[in-house]
Design a protein around this motif. Structure first.
Motif, short mmCIF file in Angstrom:
data_model
loop_
_atom_site.label_atom_id
_atom_site.label_comp_id
_atom_site.label_asym_id
_atom_site.label_seq_id
_atom_site.Cartn_x
_atom_site.Cartn_y
_atom_site.Cartn_z
N VAL A 134 -4.17 -2.28 9.89
CA VAL A 134 -5.33 -2.25 8.99
C VAL A 134 -5.98 -3.63 9.01
CG1 VAL A 134 -6.12 -1.84 6.63
CG2 VAL A 134 -4.27 -0.45 7.59
N ALA A 138 -9.72 -0.49 3.89
CA ALA A 138 -9.34 0.90 4.15
C ALA A 138 -9.61 1.65 2.85
CB ALA A 138 -7.88 1.02 4.55
N ALA A 143 -8.12 5.03 3.84
CA ALA A 143 -6.88 4.47 3.32
C ALA A 143 -5.74 5.46 3.48
CB ALA A 143 -7.05 4.09 1.86
N ASN A 144 -5.99 6.72 3.13
CA ASN A 144 -4.91 7.71 3.17
C ASN A 144 -4.53 8.09 4.59
OD1 ASN A 144 -4.76 7.64 0.39
ND2 ASN A 144 -6.24 9.29 0.14
N LEU A 147 -2.20 5.35 5.56
CA LEU A 147 -0.91 5.48 4.89
C LEU A 147 -0.09 6.64 5.44
CD1 LEU A 147 -2.02 4.80 1.21
CD2 LEU A 147 -0.95 3.19 2.81
N SER A 159 -7.70 -4.65 2.48
CA SER A 159 -7.52 -4.10 1.14
C SER A 159 -7.54 -2.59 1.22
CB SER A 159 -8.62 -4.59 0.19
OG SER A 159 -9.90 -4.24 0.68
N PHE A 160 -7.01 -1.96 0.17
CA PHE A 160 -6.93 -0.51 0.08
C PHE A 160 -7.62 -0.05 -1.19
CE2 PHE A 160 -3.57 -2.08 2.71
CZ PHE A 160 -3.43 -1.15 3.71
N GLN A 162 -8.75 3.53 -3.31
CA GLN A 162 -8.86 4.97 -3.52
C GLN A 162 -10.22 5.21 -4.19
OE1 GLN A 162 -6.64 7.42 -2.56
NE2 GLN A 162 -5.56 5.77 -1.49
N LYS A 197 -9.79 -2.21 -5.95
CA LYS A 197 -9.35 -2.74 -4.66
C LYS A 197 -7.94 -3.31 -4.80
CE LYS A 197 -12.31 -5.09 -2.31
NZ LYS A 197 -13.19 -6.21 -1.83
N ALA A 203 -0.36 -4.77 -1.87
CA ALA A 203 0.05 -3.47 -1.33
C ALA A 203 1.45 -3.55 -0.75
CB ALA A 203 -0.95 -3.01 -0.26
#
Length: 290
Positions: A134, A138, A143-144, A147, A159-160, A162, A197, A203
């Motif tokens: 990454v 994401a 992001a998912n 993952l 960074s991630f 949702q 974020k 993370a």
């Protein structure tokens, strides 16, 4: 690092997905940097085909996925015709241009049924280990999707997010299944409800990803990890993934019996016999099963 020759990307530089091979590692690079590698139906389709091809290529023993430019993937491209709302008059810039013009909704579930669900299932059922590098933000489905890979490495500036709650949706591409298993219910809800974020270092601390590394070292570290996995007993690695996932929903005794069934199968395979012989004779093993 493998000394096998590196093959150049098989698609043109303006293709949304670049495919190359380094040794036994297939490299897939999301290549829409101008759009932060946001998913379109075209990119999703190409990605699924590329994973299918890697799955059926006996020479591939690991897959590495990353993004071009300054992002990994910003999620679904909302301008894609399969998801973009339509307004009363085609070409209207936004519903705020005229309060009397109403957006016409589309069934986003169809997008998931035809693209995201098959992609997520393909990723989780790969017969080889998957590594994700990454290299920037994401977000959302991006992001998912990351993952969903077996090992996730991220650069320090990554960074991630949702991002689903920001547009009135729920996590998809496996997010509802993955998040609680990776970080627990409380943190999963924090990520999904607030949509804040999450920096890569945090993370890692939360257990969302395997490792956070310096940006300049990300690609080399991810490739070294993929190459290491490619030299290991592939079938055993994949069944380890399956056993760990299954054990989340099993009683303890059932998990023990699943371990016994898998060991029974693997004990007759080439890689166990090779690994045991190499250990006993103090030589490096050569694994072949897949």
């Amino acid at each position: 690092m493998s000394t096998a020759p590196t093959t150049p990307p098989t698609a043109s530089e303006d293709s949304p997905l670049l495919i190359s091979t380094e040794g036994a590692v297939r490299v897939l690079t999301l290549n829409r940097p101008q759009a932060l590698n946001a998913f379109t139906t075209g990119l999703l389709g190409q990605l699924r085909v590329a994973l299918d091809e890697a799955a059926h290529d006996g020479a591939v023993r690991a897959v590495l996925i990353t993004g071009a430019g300054r992002a990994f993937c910003a999620g679904q491209d909302l301008s894609d015709p399969h998801i973009k709302p339509e307004f009363d008059e085609p070409g209207d810039p936004a519903p705020s241009a005229d309060v009397h013009k109403k957006p016409k909704a589309k069934d986003i579930g169809n997008l998931l049924d035809h693209y995201y669900i098959p992609l997520a299932l393909r990723l989780r059922s790969m017969p080889v280990p998957t590594v994700c590098a990454v290299n920037g933000v994401a977000a959302g489905a991006g992001a998912n999707f990351a993952l969903g890979c077996d090992l996730v490495l991220a650069g320090q500036s990554a960074s991630f997010i949702q991002a689903f709650s920001k547009i009135g949706l729920v996590p998809d591409c496996g997010g509802t299944w993955l998040l609680t298993r990776l970080v627990g219910r409380a943190r999963a809800l924090q990520l999904a409800l607030l949509g804040d974020k999450l920096p890569a270092a945090e993370a890692q601390a939360w257990g969302l990803i395997a490792r956070c590394v310096a940006d300049a070292e990300l690609q080399s570290e991810a490739m070294a990890t993929a190459q290491k996995l490619a030299r290991m007993p592939t079938r055993a690695l994949v069944q380890t993934r399956e056993a760990l996932d299954a054990a989340m929903d099993l009683e303890f005794e059932d998990a023990l019996r699943l371990e016994a069934r898998l060991q029974s199968q693997l004990g007759y395979a080439h890689d166990y016999l090779e690994g045991a012989a190499a250990f006993l004779t103090k030589r490096p093993p050569t694994f072949k099963d897949r």
